[in-house]
Design a protein around this motif. Structure first.
Motif, PDB file in Angstrom:
ATOM      1  N   SER A 277       0.825  -1.221   0.000  1.00 27.94           N
ATOM      2  CA  SER A 277       0.000   0.000   0.000  1.00 27.94           C
ATOM      3  C   SER A 277       0.851   1.259   0.000  1.00 27.94           C
ATOM      4  N   VAL A 278       1.856   1.312   0.880  1.00 25.51           N
ATOM      5  CA  VAL A 278       2.673   2.521   1.028  1.00 25.51           C
ATOM      6  C   VAL A 278       3.470   2.800  -0.240  1.00 25.51           C
ATOM      7  N   LEU A 279       4.133   1.800  -0.796  1.00 28.02           N
ATOM      8  CA  LEU A 279       4.955   2.019  -1.985  1.00 28.02           C
ATOM      9  C   LEU A 279       4.095   2.325  -3.211  1.00 28.02           C
ATOM     10  N   THR A 280       2.940   1.705  -3.294  1.00 26.03           N
ATOM     11  CA  THR A 280       2.033   2.002  -4.417  1.00 26.03           C
ATOM     12  C   THR A 280       1.557   3.452  -4.356  1.00 26.03           C
ATOM     13  N   LEU A 281       1.133   3.893  -3.167  1.00 25.07           N
ATOM     14  CA  LEU A 281       0.658   5.274  -3.037  1.00 25.07           C
ATOM     15  C   LEU A 281       1.801   6.275  -3.132  1.00 25.07           C
ATOM     16  N   ALA A 282       3.027   5.852  -2.781  1.00 16.50           N
ATOM     17  CA  ALA A 282       4.186   6.731  -2.987  1.00 16.50           C
ATOM     18  C   ALA A 282       4.372   6.987  -4.480  1.00 16.50           C
ATOM     19  N   ALA A 283       4.198   5.951  -5.295  1.00 20.31           N
ATOM     20  CA  ALA A 283       4.285   6.114  -6.750  1.00 20.31           C
ATOM     21  C   ALA A 283       3.154   7.006  -7.260  1.00 20.31           C
ATOM     22  N   VAL A 284       1.961   6.814  -6.711  1.00 24.56           N
ATOM     23  CA  VAL A 284       0.794   7.613  -7.103  1.00 24.56           C
ATOM     24  C   VAL A 284       1.024   9.090  -6.800  1.00 24.56           C
ATOM     25  N   HIS A 285       1.525   9.387  -5.581  1.00 26.79           N
ATOM     26  CA  HIS A 285       1.797  10.792  -5.209  1.00 26.79           C
ATOM     27  C   HIS A 285       2.923  11.380  -6.047  1.00 26.79           C
ATOM     28  N   THR A 286       3.942  10.580  -6.346  1.00 22.56           N
ATOM     29  CA  THR A 286       5.071  11.059  -7.142  1.00 22.56           C
ATOM     30  C   THR A 286       4.617  11.448  -8.549  1.00 22.56           C
ATOM     31  N   LEU A 287       3.697  10.651  -9.101  1.00 21.36           N
ATOM     32  CA  LEU A 287       3.228  10.899 -10.457  1.00 21.36           C
ATOM     33  C   LEU A 287       2.047  11.864 -10.512  1.00 21.36           C
ATOM     34  N   GLY A 288       1.560  12.302  -9.332  1.00 27.61           N
ATOM     35  CA  GLY A 288       0.460  13.258  -9.277  1.00 27.61           C
ATOM     36  C   GLY A 288      -0.878  12.700  -9.721  1.00 27.61           C
ATOM     37  N   ILE A 289      -1.111  11.421  -9.489  1.00 23.54           N
ATOM     38  CA  ILE A 289      -2.373  10.781  -9.886  1.00 23.54           C
ATOM     39  C   ILE A 289      -3.412  10.990  -8.780  1.00 23.54           C
ATOM     40  N   PRO A 290      -4.596  11.527  -9.106  1.00 20.38           N
ATOM     41  CA  PRO A 290      -5.629  11.723  -8.085  1.00 20.38           C
ATOM     42  C   PRO A 290      -6.217  10.384  -7.639  1.00 20.38           C
ATOM     43  N   VAL A 291      -6.554  10.293  -6.351  1.00 16.20           N
ATOM     44  CA  VAL A 291      -7.111   9.057  -5.788  1.00 16.20           C
ATOM     45  C   VAL A 291      -8.402   9.380  -5.052  1.00 16.20           C
ATOM     46  N   ASP A 292      -9.488   8.679  -5.402  1.00 19.32           N
ATOM     47  CA  ASP A 292     -10.745   8.889  -4.679  1.00 19.32           C
ATOM     48  C   ASP A 292     -10.884   7.844  -3.568  1.00 19.32           C
ATOM     49  N   LEU A 293     -11.902   8.016  -2.742  1.00 15.64           N
ATOM     50  CA  LEU A 293     -12.097   7.149  -1.585  1.00 15.64           C
ATOM     51  C   LEU A 293     -12.333   5.697  -1.995  1.00 15.64           C
ATOM     52  N   LEU A 294     -13.151   5.476  -3.022  1.00 14.92           N
ATOM     53  CA  LEU A 294     -13.474   4.114  -3.458  1.00 14.92           C
ATOM     54  C   LEU A 294     -12.217   3.375  -3.913  1.00 14.92           C
ATOM     55  N   THR A 295     -11.371   4.064  -4.676  1.00 21.06           N
ATOM     56  CA  THR A 295     -10.137   3.435  -5.154  1.00 21.06           C
ATOM     57  C   THR A 295      -9.218   3.089  -3.986  1.00 21.06           C
ATOM     58  N   ALA A 296      -9.195   3.970  -2.979  1.00 18.89           N
ATOM     59  CA  ALA A 296      -8.361   3.715  -1.792  1.00 18.89           C
ATOM     60  C   ALA A 296      -8.839   2.464  -1.055  1.00 18.89           C
ATOM     61  N   ILE A 297     -10.175   2.298  -0.953  1.00 23.94           N
ATOM     62  CA  ILE A 297     -10.734   1.109  -0.295  1.00 23.94           C
ATOM     63  C   ILE A 297     -10.390  -0.148  -1.092  1.00 23.94           C
ATOM     64  N   ILE A 298     -10.520  -0.043  -2.425  1.00 25.23           N
ATOM     65  CA  ILE A 298     -10.184  -1.180  -3.287  1.00 25.23           C
ATOM     66  C   ILE A 298      -8.710  -1.554  -3.124  1.00 25.23           C
ATOM     67  N   LEU A 299      -7.842  -0.526  -2.996  1.00 23.41           N
ATOM     68  CA  LEU A 299      -6.415  -0.783  -2.804  1.00 23.41           C
ATOM     69  C   LEU A 299      -6.179  -1.547  -1.504  1.00 23.41           C
ATOM     70  N   SER A 300      -6.915  -1.192  -0.442  1.00 26.02           N
ATOM     71  CA  SER A 300      -6.762  -1.887   0.840  1.00 26.02           C
ATOM     72  C   SER A 300      -7.102  -3.364   0.701  1.00 26.02           C
ATOM     73  N   VAL A 301      -8.200  -3.646   0.006  1.00 26.32           N
ATOM     74  CA  VAL A 301      -8.615  -5.038  -0.203  1.00 26.32           C
ATOM     75  C   VAL A 301      -7.612  -5.766  -1.089  1.00 26.32           C
ATOM     76  N   LEU A 302      -7.184  -5.108  -2.163  1.00 32.29           N
ATOM     77  CA  LEU A 302      -6.232  -5.715  -3.096  1.00 32.29           C
ATOM     78  C   LEU A 302      -4.906  -6.009  -2.400  1.00 32.29           C
ATOM     79  N   ALA A 303      -4.447  -5.056  -1.568  1.00 29.82           N
ATOM     80  CA  ALA A 303      -3.192  -5.246  -0.842  1.00 29.82           C
ATOM     81  C   ALA A 303      -3.294  -6.438   0.103  1.00 29.82           C
TER      82      ALA A 303
END
Length: 423
Positions: free
Chosen positions: A302-328
């Motif tokens: 989760s942390v490294l994936t979102l670090a890449a997301v923040h580095t690339l400036g990709i917007p993240v909504d709440l639903l995608t964040a929840i999906i990431l938690s389940v996927l992780a």
């Protein structure tokens, strides 16, 4: 003999602390001469890894063979705690990553690694490991395969003669005794591992990724010291910290230095025995936890994936964040079936945000650079939680049966009994 007697009177945890201090001193003062002592660390880890597969195989088989019809086990509760802990760890990692966004310097160096393409591929690999050749599973330390074959053989031998059942039980006890002998060498092994880490892995390469390490390690500490104790408290309604600290002290510290959940299985077995847990339960739950209880891996993904997301400036909504938690959480449970573990599951999580594979593999390379500390903390969290949740489920069962329970008093009694045995 006097020195040996005095040494045996010291608890194993204090012996390991002494080995740690001696290792640091030798590595700093005489690094070149101390390098020859790293052989002790190699021998210790190799011994644990060698004995763990056969220990798991016979212990699980013996547990099933000796299991009496109608006797209740806690496996459903333990598996639920494993999955809950892994999901919550991934969710906490997502929250922390939003509160403290990290930008990383993307780097090359992981293009040659083969990451799984999707979640189905990860789970498919996990299922294929279940039907691996039993001999190959033992040789390759494939614990999913070992568990599967041990369970199948245990069920097949349920109606065997008492002589056969006694032989399997005695063989299991003999291997457990061998494990005790190996664990006695932990101080020497830890000393060798520390010398190798200090002399070979400089800390300068970690400075560029200080913020990333702070988020990774900080999240793991939050899970270990806040989330997990809360789960224990909800289940047993008593102060959870004596049990939490005992698991960290006697399982987490060893796992931190060996950086191998498989090598720590024998250590966890011994700790469960000291906690007077049900052998039929922990004989299965501990090796199973080493494969599916992966809170640390969920945090890393989760942390490294979102670090890449923040580095690339990709917007993240709440639903995608929840999906990431389940996927992780799902990916973390399958991490044991993937060569490279949690780091090579990052591209799979990155694909959720449309990050191309070549960029994702650069994130993996950044993860490799900080893996000296990341992997140590991750393994310590994963392995110590195996014992923590196994004990929690059993204590909850005892409370339901009307047994008076005091985690604090039991932890103190275990420490005293260890000194008596060593004395």
């Amino acid at each position: 003999m006097k020195v040996l007697k005095m040494w045996n009177q010291i608890s194993l945890v204090k012996q390991i602390a002494i080995g740690l201090i001696v290792g640091i001193i030798l590595a700093v003062t005489i690094p070149e001469a101390a390098k020859s002592l790293t052989i002790f660390g190699t021998l210790f880890i190799s011994s644990l890894k060698a004995v763990a597969p056969i220990l798991v195989f016979f212990l699980v088989m013996a547990s099933i063979v000796q299991h009496k019809k109608g006797q209740q086990t806690n496996m459903k509760s333990i598996i639920f705690l494993y999955l809950l802990g892994t999901f919550l760890a991934g969710a906490i990692a997502v929250i922390v990553s939003f509160l403290f966004p990290v930008n990383i310097r993307l780097t090359e160096g992981a293009e040659q690694l083969a990451a799984p393409g999707n979640t189905v591929e990860v789970l498919q690999k996990l299922v294929l490991n279940m039907v691996d050749n039993p001999v190959n599973a033992l040789i390759q330390a494939n614990y999913i395969g070992i568990l599967t074959w041990a369970i199948v053989l245990g069920i097949a031998l349920k109606n065997a003669s008492d002589t056969t059942k006694t032989f399997i039980s005695n063989f299991s006890d003999a291997i457990a005794k061998m494990v005790g002998w190996v664990i006695k060498l932990a101080p020497l092994g830890i000393m060798g591992i520390v010398i190798g880490s200090v002399t070979e892995n400089g800390l300068s390469s970690l400075l560029d990724y200080g913020n990333l390490l702070l988020v990774l390690i900080g999240t793991m500490l939050v899970v270990a010291l806040i989330v997990n104790p809360l789960i224990v408290f909800i289940n047993v309604r008593q102060n959870p910290y004596p049990l939490v600290f005992k698991c960290i002290r006697e399982s987490g510290i060893t796992a931190f230095f060996t950086r191998s959940s498989a090598a720590n299985i024998p250590v966890n077995m011994e700790l469960c025995k000291k906690l007077d847990l049900d052998k039929e339960t922990y004989g299965i739950s501990i090796p199973l936890g080493a494969t599916i209880n992966m809170a640390g891996a969920a945090i890393t993904i989760s942390v490294l994936t979102l670090a890449a997301v923040h580095t690339l400036g990709i917007p993240v909504d709440l639903l995608t964040a929840i999906i990431l938690s389940v996927l992780a959480a799902v990916c973390a449970c399958g991490a044991s079936g993937v060569a490279g573990g949690s780091l090579l599951l990052i591209p799979l999580a990155c694909s959720l945000f449309g990050i191309p594979n070549d960029i994702a593999m650069q994130v993996v390379a950044a993860g490799v650079l900080v893996s000296v500390l990341q992997d140590s903390f991750e393994t310590a969290l994963n392995s110590s939680t195996d014992v923590l949740f196994t004990a929690t489920a059993e204590y909850r069962k005892r409370l339901k049966e009307g047994e008076t329970l005091s985690i604090n008093r039991q932890s103190m009694n275990e420490d005293v009994s260890e000194k008596v045995v060593n004395g």
